[in-house]
Design a protein around this motif. Structure first.
Motif, PDB file in Angstrom:
ATOM      1  N   LEU A   1     -19.059  15.502  26.156  1.00  0.00           N
ATOM      2  CA  LEU A   1     -20.419  15.786  25.330  1.00  0.00           C
ATOM      3  C   LEU A   1     -21.190  16.531  26.690  1.00  0.00           C
ATOM      4  O   LEU A   1     -21.986  17.429  26.479  1.00  0.00           O
ATOM      5  CB  LEU A   1     -21.054  14.844  24.784  1.00  0.00           C
TER       6      LEU A   1
ATOM      7  N   ILE B   1     -22.212   9.156  18.693  1.00  0.00           N
ATOM      8  CA  ILE B   1     -20.862   9.711  19.373  1.00  0.00           C
ATOM      9  C   ILE B   1     -19.797   8.645  19.204  1.00  0.00           C
ATOM     10  O   ILE B   1     -19.817   7.649  18.938  1.00  0.00           O
ATOM     11  CB  ILE B   1     -21.176   9.858  20.758  1.00  0.00           C
TER      12      ILE B   1
ATOM     13  N   LEU C   1     -19.110  15.027  16.662  1.00  0.00           N
ATOM     14  CA  LEU C   1     -20.427  15.328  16.622  1.00  0.00           C
ATOM     15  C   LEU C   1     -20.515  16.990  16.389  1.00  0.00           C
ATOM     16  O   LEU C   1     -19.433  17.767  16.858  1.00  0.00           O
ATOM     17  CB  LEU C   1     -21.218  15.246  18.182  1.00  0.00           C
TER      18      LEU C   1
ATOM     19  N   CYS D   1     -15.492  14.003  20.401  1.00  0.00           N
ATOM     20  CA  CYS D   1     -16.827  13.445  20.222  1.00  0.00           C
ATOM     21  C   CYS D   1     -17.246  13.031  18.831  1.00  0.00           C
ATOM     22  O   CYS D   1     -18.222  12.028  18.620  1.00  0.00           O
ATOM     23  CB  CYS D   1     -18.122  14.210  20.970  1.00  0.00           C
TER      24      CYS D   1
ATOM     25  N   ILE E   1     -28.106   8.746  22.180  1.00  0.00           N
ATOM     26  CA  ILE E   1     -26.727   9.086  21.684  1.00  0.00           C
ATOM     27  C   ILE E   1     -25.775   7.691  22.020  1.00  0.00           C
ATOM     28  O   ILE E   1     -25.892   7.104  23.172  1.00  0.00           O
ATOM     29  CB  ILE E   1     -25.968  10.083  22.762  1.00  0.00           C
TER      30      ILE E   1
ATOM     31  N   ASP F   1     -18.492  10.546  26.251  1.00  0.00           N
ATOM     32  CA  ASP F   1     -19.715  11.022  26.788  1.00  0.00           C
ATOM     33  C   ASP F   1     -19.613  12.012  27.776  1.00  0.00           C
ATOM     34  O   ASP F   1     -20.405  12.993  27.753  1.00  0.00           O
ATOM     35  CB  ASP F   1     -20.298   9.837  27.452  1.00  0.00           C
TER      36      ASP F   1
END
Length: 754
Positions: free
Chosen positions: A240, A232, A287, A285, A215, A237
């Motif tokens: 996530l 990302i 994602l 993020c 990541i 972080d």
């Protein structure tokens, strides 16, 4: 006449064994030591250039003393006399024995600051002597590279386990699933995870059928090897990882495994994770929610799994929370303190195991900085606050600095302000082999000898190694006439601060030995309990005080011979009989004995962490616009201190701003042409490198460059100076728990230079 000798490389955390070839007093080659018990012949370009670094003609060989405003060469006696004359009046007026000392502490610090740089953890002297100096000075103005690096991990470990040095590492050689976040060990060789040939260990994971997920906002060399790379958005972080924790609880995937009896507060973590759903964090993020859910499920389903997060996930606004979540995921999936998961190394010079039970725990904010009132962490203040502690008038202002192997003008935010602040000091002494961007401000520069002329033992990194082992190498070459070794320089500096210049530097080591042995004989769990310290000290061997201290630590350590208690145990003599090192075996479970929390358990949800999680919750809807800045690591570089080695310059080691093609087209940027980057701390001009290895919305600039200031003696570095990425950063944004400067995920403006 040519010969070969063994040496442990001091240039990164991998600590590889080297075989160096010498012709007289010159190292002509360096290769990996094939018989080294840990590195087994691996060497990277930095290690291969060991001889060139060692013989750098720009290294200082004699002390420099400022006379009439100019740094000129002096004798060692003259240099230390100048140190004592410059620092002693400040100590006498404001130090531990002065009437003003208590008042200065109430104001937030003392007028003498100690600044410790990254290279200290790579040397024997840097490990053994700064703690003695700090204990004698009792300064609260302590600044180190930790607060632009790994301090969040110290804080999270302190809160979880009661010991900020109890940092678990991924059991790389036995894991089935490795999740890397914000790290690029293919180029860095690993960090807070001492693993020679980290690239080879990653490839071995793949060969045995294991899974690698990376990541990172950049498609790094490590990401290119991965089964999956998720790009990302920088700085998200913690969101996530919290969403992964949410999935584990929501889907009934939590299994604490064999350590369940030693974990408390898991239910509180479940309550904290409420609301951090994959769908909620997907926007910030950038994602897909489905990918976040799958990551959590794969982690829980693996036979063994380890999450490894480093500087990209540490030097962010929620760095401590991210570091905590890495370990929380290990706990919740039963992968803490078990083979293939996250495990705690046991260093040969660490404390011997004690019976399990409650400890004192770990506290934050026991005092605060004078100006911005930043809380201390691990007895340190944020190094980003050093400039304001010097240039802000008032009681307690830092008036003198002792800088040891530190170049903060390049390594911390807003170097221009710090540059000016250092120039305003009453006195500064720097222990440094170079006249660099920071040491040029010193009134005295004390240069240690080249690394080949000093012994090497990895006090710090053996406690972070992926396999327990112990290695030691003595100097490869003798000291030049009149040159003290690095340990003697440190010891004599300590004596100067105490007004004892001229005393035998060996007194410092003798004092430490007496203190340590006195405590050992009083400890009922020690193998020397009840014995006489003088008799034990008489048994110590070694050429000098530093070796005698190493012998003492080995004997008293977890594998030690205990001054006769275990004849098969470790001592300096036994270690010297094994020049390629001694393998002490794979990592083994250490909970609960290593825990130092008040409960004697892993305290999974400490109050400071819970409060920080609520602050993070406020970022759930935030989706930043504009460009975000991240750093970049090069295989041939290490912060600011290897840019003067010709063999390590060039190739991929370039100071460019990497920009995604979509952003370059939108902004009118041309590959190879200059662009202007502007942040809240300043602006720089740097060549553009257009590449799809960075995700859209992100630009990347490497750390450690900017060698264009006058008054330095770094010929190679100055010929290709690059720009100082940290000048873009005013240093006002810190991770509040650790005081670590936010270096990644910073908003930035980027425009072409016409």
């Amino acid at each position: 006449m040519t010969r070969t000798a063994l040496r442990i490389c001091p240039l990164c955390e991998a600590t590889c064994g080297l075989t160096v070839t010498l012709d007289g007093d010159r190292i002509t080659a360096a290769r990996g030591d094939r018989d080294d018990v840990f590195s087994k012949g691996f060497v990277c370009p930095k290690g291969a250039s060991f001889g060139e670094l060692d013989a750098d003609p720009d290294r200082l060989t004699r002390p420099l003393v400022r006379r009439d405003g100019v740094l000129t060469e002096a004798t060692w006696d003259e240099a230390f006399a100048a140190v004592q004359a410059g620092l002693r009046p400040v100590v006498e007026a404001h130090g531990p024995d002065s009437p003003k000392f208590s008042a200065s502490l109430e104001q937030g610090g003392t007028p003498i600051a100690v600044v410790l740089g990254n290279p200290n953890v790579h040397t024997v002297a840097g490990a053994l002597y700064p703690p003695v100096l700090l204990a004698g000075l009792r300064s609260r103005s302590v600044f180190t590279a930790s607060t632009v690096d790994q301090m969040p991990k110290h804080v999270s470990s302190g809160l979880l386990y009661g010991d900020p040095l109890a940092i678990p590492v991924p059991d790389l050689d036995r894991t089935d699933h490795l999740l890397i976040i914000g790290a690029n060990p293919m180029d860095s060789n690993g960090s807070l995870c001492t693993a020679p040939d980290f690239p080879g260990r990653i490839r071995a994971l793949r060969r045995r059928g294991g899974r690698l997920t990376v990541i990172d906002p950049r498609r790094t060399r490590t990401a290119k090897l991965a089964d999956e790379h998720l790009a990302i958005r920088p700085g998200t972080d913690a969101l996530l990882l919290f969403a992964m924790v949410h999935v584990l609880f929501e889907e009934g995937l939590v299994d604490l495994g064999e350590r369940a009896a030693h974990v408390v507060q898991a239910d509180e973590v479940e309550r904290l994770a409420a609301g951090f759903t994959p769908e909620t964090v997907a926007g910030p993020c950038d994602l897909p929610a489905a990918s976040v859910r799958r990551l959590a499920r794969e982690l829980a389903a693996a036979d063994s799994a380890a999450v490894y997060g480093r500087i990209g996930a540490s030097t962010v606004e929620f760095g401590t929370l991210t570091s905590w979540l890495v370990d929380v995921l290990a706990v919740l999936t039963g992968n803490l303190d078990r083979p293939g998961g996250l495990m705690f190394p046991l260093s040969a010079t660490g404390a011997a195991p004690r019976p399990a039970g409650p400890g004192r725990g770990f506290a934050l904010g026991r005092w605060r900085s004078r100006v911005s009132r930043h809380p201390e962490a691990k007895s340190e203040l944020p190094i980003a606050a050093l400039a304001e502690e010097i240039d802000t008038p008032g009681e307690g202002r830092v008036r003198a600095v002792v800088a040891i192997a530190a170049n903060p003008v390049l390594s911390v935010p807003d170097g221009d302000r710090l540059d000016a602040a250092l120039a305003s000091l009453d006195f500064m002494v720097s222990v440094d082999p170079y006249l660099n961007e920071t040491s040029r401000h010193a009134d005295v520069v004390l240069p240690p000898p080249p690394p080949s002329r000093g012994a090497h033992f990895d006090y710090a990194f053996n406690a972070l190694a992926v396999r327990n082992q112990v290695r030691y190498t003595r100097p490869v070459l003798p000291l030049a006439d009149g040159q003290p070794d690095e340990c003697a320089i440190h010891a004599r500096l300590i004596l100067c601060l105490g007004g004892q210049d001229g005393a035998d530097p060996a007194l410092v080591d003798a004092m430490v030995i007496d203190t340590v042995l006195g405590k050992a004989v009083a400890d009922p769990h020690s193998p020397v309990h009840g014995r006489q310290p003088d008799g034990l000290a008489a048994q110590l061997t070694g050429r000098d005080g530093a070796e005698r201290r190493l012998d003492m630590m080995l004997r008293l350590g977890p594998y030690g011979e205990g001054f006769g208690a275990d004849p098969e145990g470790l001592s300096l003599a036994r270690l010297l009989d094994h020049p390629h090192g001694i393998d002490l075996g794979p990592l083994t479970p250490r909970i609960p004995a290593l825990l130092r929390t008040p409960s004697g358990a892993v305290e999974l949800c400490p109050a400071p962490i819970a409060a920080e999680a609520e602050r993070l919750r406020g970022r759930l809807g935030a989706v930043p616009d504009g460009l975000l800045l991240v750093g970049r690591r090069h295989l041939r570089s290490n912060n600011s201190w290897l840019h003067n080695v010709p063999a390590l310059m060039g190739g991929s080691n370039r100071c460019t701003v990497q920009v995604h093609p979509e952003d370059a087209a939108r902004l009118g940027l041309t590959d190879g042409e200059p662009a202007r980057l502007k942040g809240d701390g300043g602006e720089v001009e740097v060549p553009v490198e257009i590449t799809d290895t960075v995700r859209p919305g992100v630009v990347s600039l490497p750390h450690g460059w900017g060698h264009d200031r006058p008054g330095t003696r770094l010929g190679v570095a100055a010929a290709d100076p690059g720009v100082n990425v940290n000048q873009l950063n005013a240093g006002r944004l810190l991770d509040p728990l650790s005081g670590t400067a936010v270096l990644n995920g910073l908003p930035i403006l980027l425009t072409p230079v016409r």
